[in-house]
Enzyme design. Structure first.
Site, PDB file in Angstrom:
ATOM      1  N   LYS A  38      39.686  37.003  51.848  1.00 33.53           N
ATOM      2  CA  LYS A  38      39.346  37.597  50.480  1.00 33.53           C
ATOM      3  C   LYS A  38      40.168  37.150  49.468  1.00 33.53           C
ATOM      4  CE  LYS A  38      42.802  41.286  51.906  1.00 33.53           C
ATOM      5  NZ  LYS A  38      43.001  42.528  52.677  1.00 33.53           N
ATOM      6  N   TYR A 264      58.742  33.863  22.045  1.00 35.50           N
ATOM      7  CA  TYR A 264      57.979  35.043  21.402  1.00 35.50           C
ATOM      8  C   TYR A 264      58.991  36.249  21.522  1.00 35.50           C
ATOM      9  CZ  TYR A 264      53.028  33.344  21.615  1.00 35.50           C
ATOM     10  OH  TYR A 264      51.932  32.720  21.304  1.00 35.50           O
TER      11      TYR A 264
END
Ligand SMILES: *Cc1c(COP(=O)(O)O)cnc(C)c1O
Length: 369
Positions: A38, A264
């Site tokens: 998966k 940032y």
């Protein structure tokens, strides 16, 4: 392998073979193996991984969602595929693509039977999931009579396997709880077999269950993380090899004057003259923001370079003041030498989360080391 010149995830199929052989050495020769592929085979490449496992004679695959099974079928994977978490809107496609559903509730059983009947199926393989303590998906023991009644009314489906999932197989402090789950599973499956009048395959262990509870292998074992090289325990990790290495390069180096900020929101202030390296990998590639501000690190020429400031969408900046390096040099984020288990521990996470997060824009490079 040549040194990385861009952000890539190298996937070592020889490591996969090693891990498969180690895990199968822990089970009886007639016990079947289901490989869990998966989430792009835990962030790797589901088709490449499934193809390699088919050459190793794996018995079964499992995916979480129907779409993941369809991708494998489109990739010419022929082995049976169990879909662990289907929803009713998927049922037609499940049958059209020869996928096998986990049936986990009365509603799902009824609805799947209705679709299988409408499509004229006979003995279509289904897998019954029992809840033995995880309290996530699955039937309860008092629903066994409902199941056998519904099944006795139709010949369109047949129970191929009965399974359950352990909640804490890697945590030996929860041994008593796990043993209770295993005994609940034994009881529920034998009640179901009596009610059905035939014996489907039984399975309940994931990787840590395989390694820690050999008495609970039943007819088949399910392994995901172990195949990708993580055993949730030092004592097993030494026999397993991480198959994925996430690499990148230094795009630019800056000299930061004491007192200046980086990134940032000015997430880092230089307390000394600092050399920072900017790397083309960010939170959109799979490095969550929580690794910023010194929590996470990368490895450059064998040395740890902490992430400074905030993780950007497409970049991180790392402190290379004490590392001799230059623009264009290779950077390791995780792999066999610095593992995803180690790095994820820095933010109280687990290998599973870090390796499955590597986003689809990172190029996968298949190799054999
Ligand atoms: C994901 C999953 C597994 C695989 O678990 P690992 O710990 O990765 O081996 C097995 N069974 C079920 C039901 C799962 O959802």
């Amino acid at each position: 392998m040549p040194k990385a010149t861009d952000t890539i995830l190298e996937i070592d199929l020889n490591a996969l073979d090693n891990n498969f052989k180690y895990l199968t050495s822990k089970i009886a020769p007639d016990t079947m193996v289901l490989a869990v592929v998966k989430a792009y085979a835990y962030g790797n490449d589901s088709i490449a991984i499934a193809k390699e496992l088919e050459t190793l004679n794996v018995d079964y695959f499992a995916v979480a969602y129907t779409g993941e099974g369809v991708v494998l079928r489109d990739g010419a994977i022929k082995t049976p595929i169990l879909v662990l978490h289907p929803v009713p809107t998927n049922f037609e496609e499940i049958i059209d693509r020869c996928l096998e559903p986990s049936i986990y509730s009365q509603k799902i059983l009824r609805e799947f039977i209705a679709v299988a009947e409408a499509k004229g199926q006979n003995d279509y393989p289904i897998h019954l999931k029992f809840n033995t303590g995880l309290n996530r998906l699955g039937f309860e023991s008092h629903q066994i009579s409902f199941i056998s009644e519904e099944l006795s009314k139709t010949s369109c489906v047949k129970v191929k396997s009965v399974f359950s999932h352990l909640a804490a197989s890697e945590d030996l402090n929860e041994k008593e709880f796990t043993e209770q789950q295993i005994s609940n599973f034994t009881k529920m499956s034998s009640d179901l077999i009596n009610a059905l009048g035939y014996r489907p395959l039984l399975h309940c262990t994931n990787t840590s269950g395989i390694l820690n509870y050999p008495e609970a292998h039943f007819d088949m074992v399910r392994t995901g993380i172990g195949l990708y090289g993580y055993g949730n325990d030092k004592k097993y990790n030494k026999y397993l090899k991480p198959i994925g290495t996430l690499k990148t390069v230094i795009s630019q180096i800056h000299s930061i004057v004491k007192g200046e900020s980086v990134g940032y929101n000015r997430g880092f202030f230089a307390e000394r003259p600092t050399r920072s390296a900017t790397l083309p990998i960010g939170h959109a590639d799979g490095i969550p923001r929580s690794y910023g501000k010194g929590k996470g690190w990368v490895t450059i020429h064998g040395k740890k370079a902490p992430i400074i400031g905030n993780v950007c969408m497409d970049m991180i900046m790392v402190d290379v003041t004490d590392i001799e390096c230059e623009e264009g040099d290779e950077v390791i984020v995780f792999g066999p030498s610095v593992t995803a288990e180690e790095l994820s521990a820095a933010i109280n996470s687990i290998s599973y989360e870090l390796i499955t997060a590597v986003s689809q824009r990172v190029q996968r490079v298949i190799c054999r080391k």
